[in-house]
Motif scaffolding. Structure first.
Motif, PDB file in Angstrom:
ATOM      1  N   PRO A  58     -30.866   3.557  18.345  1.00  0.00           N
ATOM      2  CA  PRO A  58     -30.876   4.334  17.298  1.00  0.00           C
ATOM      3  C   PRO A  58     -30.599   5.907  17.476  1.00  0.00           C
ATOM      4  O   PRO A  58     -31.167   6.416  18.897  1.00  0.00           O
ATOM      5  CB  PRO A  58     -32.304   4.284  16.405  1.00  0.00           C
ATOM      6  N   THR A  59     -29.954   6.770  16.664  1.00  0.00           N
ATOM      7  CA  THR A  59     -30.195   8.184  16.708  1.00  0.00           C
ATOM      8  C   THR A  59     -30.325   8.624  15.505  1.00  0.00           C
ATOM      9  O   THR A  59     -30.727   7.726  14.491  1.00  0.00           O
ATOM     10  CB  THR A  59     -28.772   8.734  17.315  1.00  0.00           C
ATOM     11  N   TYR A  60     -30.655   9.941  15.225  1.00  0.00           N
ATOM     12  CA  TYR A  60     -31.205  10.597  14.134  1.00  0.00           C
ATOM     13  C   TYR A  60     -30.189  11.680  13.493  1.00  0.00           C
ATOM     14  O   TYR A  60     -30.086  12.384  14.494  1.00  0.00           O
ATOM     15  CB  TYR A  60     -32.540  11.007  14.367  1.00  0.00           C
ATOM     16  N   PHE A  61     -29.896  11.568  12.273  1.00  0.00           N
ATOM     17  CA  PHE A  61     -29.209  12.406  11.336  1.00  0.00           C
ATOM     18  C   PHE A  61     -29.921  13.111  10.510  1.00  0.00           C
ATOM     19  O   PHE A  61     -30.598  12.632   9.942  1.00  0.00           O
ATOM     20  CB  PHE A  61     -27.989  11.795  10.929  1.00  0.00           C
ATOM     21  N   ARG A  62     -29.834  14.616  10.561  1.00  0.00           N
ATOM     22  CA  ARG A  62     -30.358  15.351   9.640  1.00  0.00           C
ATOM     23  C   ARG A  62     -29.143  16.186   8.880  1.00  0.00           C
ATOM     24  O   ARG A  62     -28.655  17.166   9.306  1.00  0.00           O
ATOM     25  CB  ARG A  62     -31.124  16.211  10.387  1.00  0.00           C
ATOM     26  N   PRO A  63     -28.893  15.614   7.663  1.00  0.00           N
ATOM     27  CA  PRO A  63     -27.807  16.423   6.784  1.00  0.00           C
ATOM     28  C   PRO A  63     -28.340  17.892   6.475  1.00  0.00           C
ATOM     29  O   PRO A  63     -29.282  17.972   6.000  1.00  0.00           O
ATOM     30  CB  PRO A  63     -27.779  15.431   5.504  1.00  0.00           C
ATOM     31  N   SER A  64     -27.071  18.445   6.376  1.00  0.00           N
ATOM     32  CA  SER A  64     -27.399  19.922   5.952  1.00  0.00           C
ATOM     33  C   SER A  64     -27.103  19.870   4.384  1.00  0.00           C
ATOM     34  O   SER A  64     -26.437  19.093   4.080  1.00  0.00           O
ATOM     35  CB  SER A  64     -26.038  20.820   6.883  1.00  0.00           C
ATOM     36  N   PRO A  65     -27.329  21.004   3.613  1.00  0.00           N
ATOM     37  CA  PRO A  65     -27.134  21.104   2.265  1.00  0.00           C
ATOM     38  C   PRO A  65     -25.839  20.897   2.110  1.00  0.00           C
ATOM     39  O   PRO A  65     -24.721  21.483   2.855  1.00  0.00           O
ATOM     40  CB  PRO A  65     -27.735  22.337   1.965  1.00  0.00           C
ATOM     41  N   LEU A  66     -25.087  20.183   0.994  1.00  0.00           N
ATOM     42  CA  LEU A  66     -23.694  20.081   0.444  1.00  0.00           C
ATOM     43  C   LEU A  66     -23.189  21.581   0.449  1.00  0.00           C
ATOM     44  O   LEU A  66     -23.889  22.452  -0.153  1.00  0.00           O
ATOM     45  CB  LEU A  66     -23.569  19.201  -0.438  1.00  0.00           C
ATOM     46  N   GLN A  67     -21.770  21.434   0.924  1.00  0.00           N
ATOM     47  CA  GLN A  67     -21.134  23.054   0.855  1.00  0.00           C
ATOM     48  C   GLN A  67     -19.783  22.619   0.128  1.00  0.00           C
ATOM     49  O   GLN A  67     -19.176  21.589   0.109  1.00  0.00           O
ATOM     50  CB  GLN A  67     -21.004  23.383   1.881  1.00  0.00           C
ATOM     51  N   THR A  68     -19.587  23.576  -0.917  1.00  0.00           N
ATOM     52  CA  THR A  68     -18.190  23.699  -1.478  1.00  0.00           C
ATOM     53  C   THR A  68     -17.188  24.827  -1.245  1.00  0.00           C
ATOM     54  O   THR A  68     -18.196  25.914  -1.168  1.00  0.00           O
ATOM     55  CB  THR A  68     -18.344  23.406  -3.178  1.00  0.00           C
ATOM     56  N   ASP A  69     -16.063  24.590  -0.847  1.00  0.00           N
ATOM     57  CA  ASP A  69     -15.455  25.971  -0.370  1.00  0.00           C
ATOM     58  C   ASP A  69     -14.976  26.443  -1.705  1.00  0.00           C
ATOM     59  O   ASP A  69     -15.104  26.276  -2.657  1.00  0.00           O
ATOM     60  CB  ASP A  69     -14.437  25.552   0.523  1.00  0.00           C
ATOM     61  N   ASP A  70     -14.157  27.693  -1.592  1.00  0.00           N
ATOM     62  CA  ASP A  70     -13.542  28.442  -2.474  1.00  0.00           C
ATOM     63  C   ASP A  70     -12.700  27.562  -3.192  1.00  0.00           C
ATOM     64  O   ASP A  70     -12.393  27.780  -4.589  1.00  0.00           O
ATOM     65  CB  ASP A  70     -12.720  29.674  -2.081  1.00  0.00           C
ATOM     66  N   GLY A  71     -11.996  26.701  -2.638  1.00  0.00           N
ATOM     67  CA  GLY A  71     -11.264  25.679  -3.419  1.00  0.00           C
ATOM     68  C   GLY A  71     -11.558  24.641  -4.159  1.00  0.00           C
ATOM     69  O   GLY A  71     -10.898  23.669  -4.733  1.00  0.00           O
ATOM     70  N   GLY A  72     -13.169  24.542  -4.146  1.00  0.00           N
ATOM     71  CA  GLY A  72     -13.673  23.568  -4.900  1.00  0.00           C
ATOM     72  C   GLY A  72     -13.771  22.310  -3.985  1.00  0.00           C
ATOM     73  O   GLY A  72     -14.011  21.104  -4.836  1.00  0.00           O
ATOM     74  N   ARG A  73     -13.528  22.169  -2.689  1.00  0.00           N
ATOM     75  CA  ARG A  73     -13.549  20.887  -1.934  1.00  0.00           C
ATOM     76  C   ARG A  73     -14.956  20.769  -1.466  1.00  0.00           C
ATOM     77  O   ARG A  73     -15.638  21.799  -0.963  1.00  0.00           O
ATOM     78  CB  ARG A  73     -12.601  20.896  -0.969  1.00  0.00           C
TER      79      ARG A  73
END
Length: 340
Positions: A58-73
């Motif tokens: 196993p390894t361990y993943f720490r998600p960062s807060p979701l981000q949306t760019d200026d184009g809404g993606r």
């Protein structure tokens, strides 16, 4: 409800796994306890396989807060560590294992998360692309993960997002995740006793929450254009990675998906040696996996209403009840006696 999440696309990534973080966040916003065990890399097209004889790390993943760019993606980021956070740490952490979706389910069910209480439901997905019709579903790692949970006696749902555009519009993905969370709750509280798992396909279209949700059957289609492998002259020393192949597939799916979306808005066989001819020795050849997915989309266009592929092509959400076995075809009974 305590929900275990796995997938076959790996940890959050704009290129290969753009939906899982949005869905996990939405489930948490609905008050669910969500535990996550994912393959550490792309594991599509692997079905319900386990990597026999291989030690799993196993390894361990720490998600960062979701981000949306200026184009809404939507954009997905996070960090990976070889060591887990200390007990009592409040940051979110997911487990990654160097194996398959089915193995992720086994490890998640039996080797982690005891302090969170029993797992009520396993959700495999959301897959990056549809898992409708028999040709796709029989090889799907997403459905394979849900099948593994079902044979462990745990209710499970295979969830797939059928995209028509790969720009990952944040509002459309958020709408799909919101619909999926509500549908998951409905299916869990109204579970059909004859169903082991559900395969759900949610189209990534605007206002998906206001569109129809239909119970469907799986379209029984087949490969009809010949081999899924292409003969190549000399194999490359650097084969395409699974992620490279998946990217090629998704480009083709996007092209065909746009065709479906436009329609919504507007409304080689092998050869045989002749009998008696001397057997011709085969030649040394190399092959590359290159299935003709047009077979799948043609089968959907030619089918009657009511199947999973048809529903997704209309922009509807399909819900297909499945059983975790190869069902007996019926009509065959009694003893078999061979001619003497």
């Amino acid at each position: 409800m305590h929900i275990l999440i796995t997938n076959d696309d790996g940890p959050p990534s704009d290129q290969s796994s753009p939906y899982v973080h949005s869905f996990v966040s939405t489930l948490q916003a609905h008050g669910h306890t969500v535990s996550v065990v994912l393959p550490h890399t792309q594991r599509s097209w692997i079905g319900k396989a386990h990597l026999v004889g291989k030690s799993i790390k196993p390894t361990y993943f720490r998600p960062s807060p979701l981000q949306t760019d200026d184009g809404g993606r939507l954009h997905n980021t996070g960090t990976t560590s070889t060591h887990p956070l200390p007990v009592g740490h409040k940051d979110e952490e997911w487990i990654l294992v160097d194996s398959t979706p089915a193995s992720c389910v086994q490890i998640g069910l039996y080797h982690y998360f005891k302090e969170r209480g029993p797992i009520d439901l396993v959700i495999s997905g959301p897959n990056y692309g549809r898992n409708s019709t028999a040709v796709f579903s029989l090889s799907s790692g997403t459905i394979g993960g849900a099948m593994e949970a079902a044979v462990c006696g745990v209710k499970s749902i295979a969830l797939s997002y059928a995209f028509f555009d790969r720009n990952h519009d944040a509002a459309i993905i958020s709408g799909a995740s919101e619909l999926s969370a509500k549908l998951v709750h409905h299916l869990f509280t109204n579970w059909d006793s004859n169903t082991h798992l559900y395969s759900v396909n949610v189209p990534l279209v605007e206002n998906v929450g206001s569109r129809r949700i239909l119970f469907t059957h799986m379209l029984q289609n087949r490969w009809k254009s010949g081999s899924c492998f292409q003969v190549i002259e000399v194999p490359s020393e650097d084969d395409d990675t699974p992620s490279d192949v998946e990217n090629q597939i998704r480009k083709a799916e996007e092209k065909l998906g746009r065709k479906e979306l436009h329609r919504q808005e507007g409304t080689s066989s092998g050869t045989q040696t002749p009998s008696g001819q001397e057997h011709i020795r085969y030649t040394h050849q190399h092959f590359k996996w290159a299935p003709r997915f047009k077979d799948v989309y043609d089968s959907v266009e030619e089918s009657e209403a009511g199947n999973d592929g048809w529903a997704v092509a209309q922009g509807y959400t399909s819900v297909t009840p499945l059983r975790a076995n190869f069902m007996h075809a019926g009509g065959a009974e009694g003893e078999i006696k061979l001619d003497s």
